[in-house]
Motif scaffolding. Structure first.
Motif, PDB file in Angstrom:
ATOM      1  N   SER A 227       0.830  -1.198   0.000  1.00 42.87           N
ATOM      2  CA  SER A 227       0.000   0.000   0.000  1.00 42.87           C
ATOM      3  C   SER A 227       0.863   1.246   0.000  1.00 42.87           C
ATOM      4  O   SER A 227       2.005   1.231   0.455  1.00 42.87           O
ATOM      5  CB  SER A 227      -0.912   0.005   1.239  1.00 42.87           C
ATOM      6  N   GLY A 228       0.286   2.328  -0.509  1.00 41.10           N
ATOM      7  CA  GLY A 228       1.007   3.591  -0.526  1.00 41.10           C
ATOM      8  C   GLY A 228       0.194   4.744  -0.010  1.00 41.10           C
ATOM      9  O   GLY A 228       0.620   5.889  -0.064  1.00 41.10           O
ATOM     10  N   GLN A 229      -1.005   4.464   0.503  1.00 36.97           N
ATOM     11  CA  GLN A 229      -1.910   5.539   0.882  1.00 36.97           C
ATOM     12  C   GLN A 229      -2.472   5.403   2.290  1.00 36.97           C
ATOM     13  O   GLN A 229      -3.442   6.058   2.631  1.00 36.97           O
ATOM     14  CB  GLN A 229      -3.088   5.598  -0.107  1.00 36.97           C
ATOM     15  N   ALA A 230      -1.886   4.549   3.101  1.00 35.50           N
ATOM     16  CA  ALA A 230      -2.408   4.382   4.453  1.00 35.50           C
ATOM     17  C   ALA A 230      -1.838   5.433   5.390  1.00 35.50           C
ATOM     18  O   ALA A 230      -0.691   5.830   5.272  1.00 35.50           O
ATOM     19  CB  ALA A 230      -2.057   2.995   4.974  1.00 35.50           C
ATOM     20  N   ASP A 231      -2.665   5.902   6.334  1.00 32.06           N
ATOM     21  CA  ASP A 231      -2.137   6.833   7.316  1.00 32.06           C
ATOM     22  C   ASP A 231      -1.325   6.064   8.349  1.00 32.06           C
ATOM     23  O   ASP A 231      -1.342   4.837   8.405  1.00 32.06           O
ATOM     24  CB  ASP A 231      -3.271   7.634   7.987  1.00 32.06           C
ATOM     25  N   GLN A 232      -0.592   6.806   9.184  1.00 30.10           N
ATOM     26  CA  GLN A 232       0.333   6.149  10.109  1.00 30.10           C
ATOM     27  C   GLN A 232      -0.381   5.266  11.122  1.00 30.10           C
ATOM     28  O   GLN A 232       0.096   4.197  11.471  1.00 30.10           O
ATOM     29  CB  GLN A 232       1.179   7.202  10.822  1.00 30.10           C
ATOM     30  N   ALA A 233      -1.540   5.714  11.613  1.00 25.22           N
ATOM     31  CA  ALA A 233      -2.266   4.923  12.606  1.00 25.22           C
ATOM     32  C   ALA A 233      -2.696   3.583  12.022  1.00 25.22           C
ATOM     33  O   ALA A 233      -2.572   2.537  12.659  1.00 25.22           O
ATOM     34  CB  ALA A 233      -3.481   5.691  13.109  1.00 25.22           C
ATOM     35  N   ALA A 234      -3.192   3.603  10.778  1.00 30.97           N
ATOM     36  CA  ALA A 234      -3.596   2.360  10.119  1.00 30.97           C
ATOM     37  C   ALA A 234      -2.391   1.465   9.884  1.00 30.97           C
ATOM     38  O   ALA A 234      -2.462   0.240  10.041  1.00 30.97           O
ATOM     39  CB  ALA A 234      -4.298   2.665   8.801  1.00 30.97           C
ATOM     40  N   ALA A 235      -1.281   2.084   9.506  1.00 35.16           N
ATOM     41  CA  ALA A 235      -0.060   1.309   9.280  1.00 35.16           C
ATOM     42  C   ALA A 235       0.404   0.638  10.561  1.00 35.16           C
ATOM     43  O   ALA A 235       0.843  -0.520  10.560  1.00 35.16           O
ATOM     44  CB  ALA A 235       1.033   2.227   8.739  1.00 35.16           C
ATOM     45  N   LEU A 236       0.308   1.356  11.664  1.00 30.76           N
ATOM     46  CA  LEU A 236       0.720   0.803  12.945  1.00 30.76           C
ATOM     47  C   LEU A 236      -0.157  -0.378  13.332  1.00 30.76           C
ATOM     48  O   LEU A 236       0.329  -1.428  13.744  1.00 30.76           O
ATOM     49  CB  LEU A 236       0.655   1.887  14.017  1.00 30.76           C
ATOM     50  N   ARG A 237      -1.476  -0.207  13.167  1.00 27.65           N
ATOM     51  CA  ARG A 237      -2.381  -1.304  13.496  1.00 27.65           C
ATOM     52  C   ARG A 237      -2.102  -2.527  12.626  1.00 27.65           C
ATOM     53  O   ARG A 237      -2.128  -3.656  13.098  1.00 27.65           O
ATOM     54  CB  ARG A 237      -3.839  -0.854  13.334  1.00 27.65           C
ATOM     55  N   SER A 238      -1.829  -2.285  11.357  1.00 23.93           N
ATOM     56  CA  SER A 238      -1.592  -3.406  10.442  1.00 23.93           C
ATOM     57  C   SER A 238      -0.324  -4.168  10.798  1.00 23.93           C
ATOM     58  O   SER A 238      -0.200  -5.350  10.491  1.00 23.93           O
ATOM     59  CB  SER A 238      -1.513  -2.916   8.989  1.00 23.93           C
ATOM     60  N   SER A 239       0.624  -3.505  11.462  1.00 18.78           N
ATOM     61  CA  SER A 239       1.884  -4.172  11.789  1.00 18.78           C
ATOM     62  C   SER A 239       1.682  -5.307  12.777  1.00 18.78           C
ATOM     63  O   SER A 239       2.522  -6.196  12.879  1.00 18.78           O
ATOM     64  CB  SER A 239       2.880  -3.152  12.363  1.00 18.78           C
ATOM     65  N   PHE A 240       0.558  -5.298  13.500  1.00 19.51           N
ATOM     66  CA  PHE A 240       0.288  -6.359  14.458  1.00 19.51           C
ATOM     67  C   PHE A 240      -0.462  -7.530  13.843  1.00 19.51           C
ATOM     68  O   PHE A 240      -0.648  -8.555  14.489  1.00 19.51           O
ATOM     69  CB  PHE A 240      -0.501  -5.800  15.647  1.00 19.51           C
ATOM     70  N   ILE A 241      -0.919  -7.383  12.605  1.00 18.76           N
ATOM     71  CA  ILE A 241      -1.640  -8.478  11.955  1.00 18.76           C
ATOM     72  C   ILE A 241      -1.024  -8.822  10.601  1.00 18.76           C
ATOM     73  O   ILE A 241      -1.589  -9.590   9.840  1.00 18.76           O
ATOM     74  CB  ILE A 241      -3.138  -8.149  11.776  1.00 18.76           C
ATOM     75  N   SER A 242       0.136  -8.239  10.288  1.00 18.94           N
ATOM     76  CA  SER A 242       0.824  -8.557   9.040  1.00 18.94           C
ATOM     77  C   SER A 242       2.295  -8.826   9.329  1.00 18.94           C
ATOM     78  O   SER A 242       2.810  -8.435  10.371  1.00 18.94           O
ATOM     79  CB  SER A 242       0.690  -7.412   8.028  1.00 18.94           C
ATOM     80  N   HIS A 243       2.953  -9.491   8.390  1.00 16.80           N
ATOM     81  CA  HIS A 243       4.368  -9.814   8.557  1.00 16.80           C
ATOM     82  C   HIS A 243       5.278  -8.816   7.856  1.00 16.80           C
ATOM     83  O   HIS A 243       6.416  -8.619   8.262  1.00 16.80           O
ATOM     84  CB  HIS A 243       4.646 -11.220   8.011  1.00 16.80           C
ATOM     85  N   ARG A 244       4.792  -8.214   6.786  1.00 16.56           N
ATOM     86  CA  ARG A 244       5.596  -7.262   6.021  1.00 16.56           C
ATOM     87  C   ARG A 244       4.725  -6.112   5.523  1.00 16.56           C
ATOM     88  O   ARG A 244       3.526  -6.284   5.305  1.00 16.56           O
ATOM     89  CB  ARG A 244       6.218  -7.938   4.791  1.00 16.56           C
ATOM     90  N   TRP A 245       5.362  -4.957   5.295  1.00 23.36           N
ATOM     91  CA  TRP A 245       4.721  -3.819   4.640  1.00 23.36           C
ATOM     92  C   TRP A 245       5.578  -3.445   3.439  1.00 23.36           C
ATOM     93  O   TRP A 245       6.766  -3.161   3.582  1.00 23.36           O
ATOM     94  CB  TRP A 245       4.604  -2.623   5.600  1.00 23.36           C
ATOM     95  N   LEU A 246       4.976  -3.449   2.252  1.00 25.14           N
ATOM     96  CA  LEU A 246       5.666  -3.055   1.029  1.00 25.14           C
ATOM     97  C   LEU A 246       5.001  -1.814   0.458  1.00 25.14           C
ATOM     98  O   LEU A 246       3.779  -1.665   0.507  1.00 25.14           O
ATOM     99  CB  LEU A 246       5.624  -4.185  -0.009  1.00 25.14           C
ATOM    100  N   ASP A 247       5.812  -0.933  -0.099  1.00 31.06           N
ATOM    101  CA  ASP A 247       5.318   0.343  -0.594  1.00 31.06           C
ATOM    102  C   ASP A 247       4.876   0.255  -2.049  1.00 31.06           C
ATOM    103  O   ASP A 247       5.404  -0.532  -2.826  1.00 31.06           O
ATOM    104  CB  ASP A 247       6.426   1.403  -0.495  1.00 31.06           C
ATOM    105  N   LYS A 248       3.884   1.065  -2.395  1.00 31.55           N
ATOM    106  CA  LYS A 248       3.516   1.297  -3.789  1.00 31.55           C
ATOM    107  C   LYS A 248       4.229   2.553  -4.270  1.00 31.55           C
ATOM    108  O   LYS A 248       4.368   3.507  -3.497  1.00 31.55           O
ATOM    109  CB  LYS A 248       2.007   1.501  -3.928  1.00 31.55           C
TER     110      LYS A 248
END
Length: 381
Positions: free
Chosen positions: A79-100
């Motif tokens: 994703s390339g359009q998530a706000d920081q709070a959403a990104a933080l929450r996703s870090s607890f239910i995902s293994h990796r974050w990749l940028d668009k």
């Protein structure tokens, strides 16, 4: 390996199909979270790669549902359009974050690493263990201390110091900081640099989410205080040894030492019915004996589990290798890297055990041993 990409923009999905058309993987796409759940119901996937902002079931909700229903699926955010709070929450239910926009070579590399890790798992049960664990529990008192620092507007250095003494928080802070969303300043293994990059507000949100998540996954068999203290001593001694052997490795040595027992907590969480028997058997065992006990009881050693978790979370191959082979001198001393042998020495110092003579002579550290042993004894006390 089966991979599902989810995005509400068809152009993105078409681009992914073109980028991976010549791979050996089975690639499917879905333009909504609802369709993705339907595809999973037909046949689960090994990897889910999802956008965050989508109408209906968004990425965060989709990742959460997949984590609950299909815990052996690796979960990646693209994703390339998530706000920081959403990104933080996703870090607890995902293994990796990749940028668009995604980089084809980087995506191929990451998917290949994950494939290799999953293929090394001896059973589906173990895959569920590896993919289902996002983090390890931390003692509540650590969060209370950090919250007090934040409320008092203390220096970030103070906050970083508390975090750096806790393996679980260090892991998650560095995982988030080095994800694509926050790593534009370059990868870091330094907790203070990570805290500075995230900022006070983000650290505050992080602690709130971490407190909720870590306590929810706590194992009654995991003595968190004991694990935290032992990991801290290993980390401190790894830094001391690295300063003598290779000063450029101090930062990596501290981190690898702190995380070197990561897998044991994972085993206790995954196999509560075997936990007490396991703890009784390893109480007085050495490193080689512990590994044999784990292989017989679980089919995998805790060093392997910890290393693969770090690989899933995006830690470097050097950290992965040090955690994987730093237990026994035969493996660590034969490595082409110095980091595993540093971790091997630090672990023995931290546990008050003699270091193999071959290690001492090959590194010419006999004159440093008395000093290191005294320091390790002070830290243990």
């Amino acid at each position: 390996m089966r991979i599902l990409f989810v995005d509400d923009e068809q152009m993105i999905l078409d681009g992914i199909q073109r980028a991976l058309f010549d791979s050996d993987w089975e690639i499917d796409t879905a333009d909504s979270g609802q369709k993705a759940l339907g595809l999973f119901a037909d046949e689960p996937y090994d990897i889910l790669v999802s956008d965050m902002r989508m109408p209906g079931i968004d990425g965060e909700e989709l990742l959460s549902k997949i984590e609950t229903s299909y815990p052996d699926t690796v979960r990646i955010v693209l994703s390339g359009q998530a706000d920081q709070a959403a990104a933080l929450r996703s870090s607890f239910i995902s293994h990796r974050w990749l940028d668009k926009p995604f980089d084809r070579d980087a995506l191929l590399h990451i998917l290949s690493l994950i494939e290799n890790a999953l293929e090394s798992m001896p059973s589906r049960e173990m895959r569920t263990l590896i993919c289902g664990i996002s983090s390890l529990p931390s003692p509540p008192r650590v969060y209370a201390q950090i919250q007090t620092f934040i409320q008092q507007r203390a220096d970030l250095e103070d906050v970083a110091k508390v975090i750096s003494e806790d393996a679980a928080l260090t892991t998650k802070v560095l995982q988030v900081t080095n994800s694509a969303l926050f790593s534009r300043g370059g990868e870091t293994t330094d907790v203070q640099a990570a805290v500075v990059r995230l900022g006070v507000e983000m650290v505050s949100e992080f602690v709130l989410f971490a407190e909720t998540y870590f306590l929810a996954t706590s194992s009654p068999f995991l003595n968190v205080d004991k694990v935290t203290k032992e990991s801290f001593v290993i980390s401190k001694m790894a830094a001391e040894v690295a300063e003598t052997i290779d000063e450029s490795l101090v930062s990596e040595a501290k981190l690898a030492g702190l995380l070197s027992d990561l897998g044991q907590g994972a085993l206790l969480q995954a196999f509560p019915d075997k936990a007490q028997d396991y703890l009784d058997k390893i109480a007085y065992a050495n490193e080689a004996e512990i590994e044999q006990i784990e292989l017989e009881m679980f089919g995998l050693a805790d060093a392997q589990i910890g290393a693969y978790l770090l690989l899933m979370w995006g830690f470097s191959a050097e950290i992965f290798n040090a955690v994987l082979i730093g237990r026994q001198y035969e493996r660590s001393i034969s490595s082409c890297s110095t980091l595993p042998i540093i971790i091997h020495i630090a672990r023995h110092l931290a546990r008050g055990r003699d270091i193999h003579e071959e290690v001492v002579s090959s590194l010419c550290i006999a004159d440093k041993l008395p000093e290191w042993k005294e320091q390790a004894e002070r830290l243990r006390a």
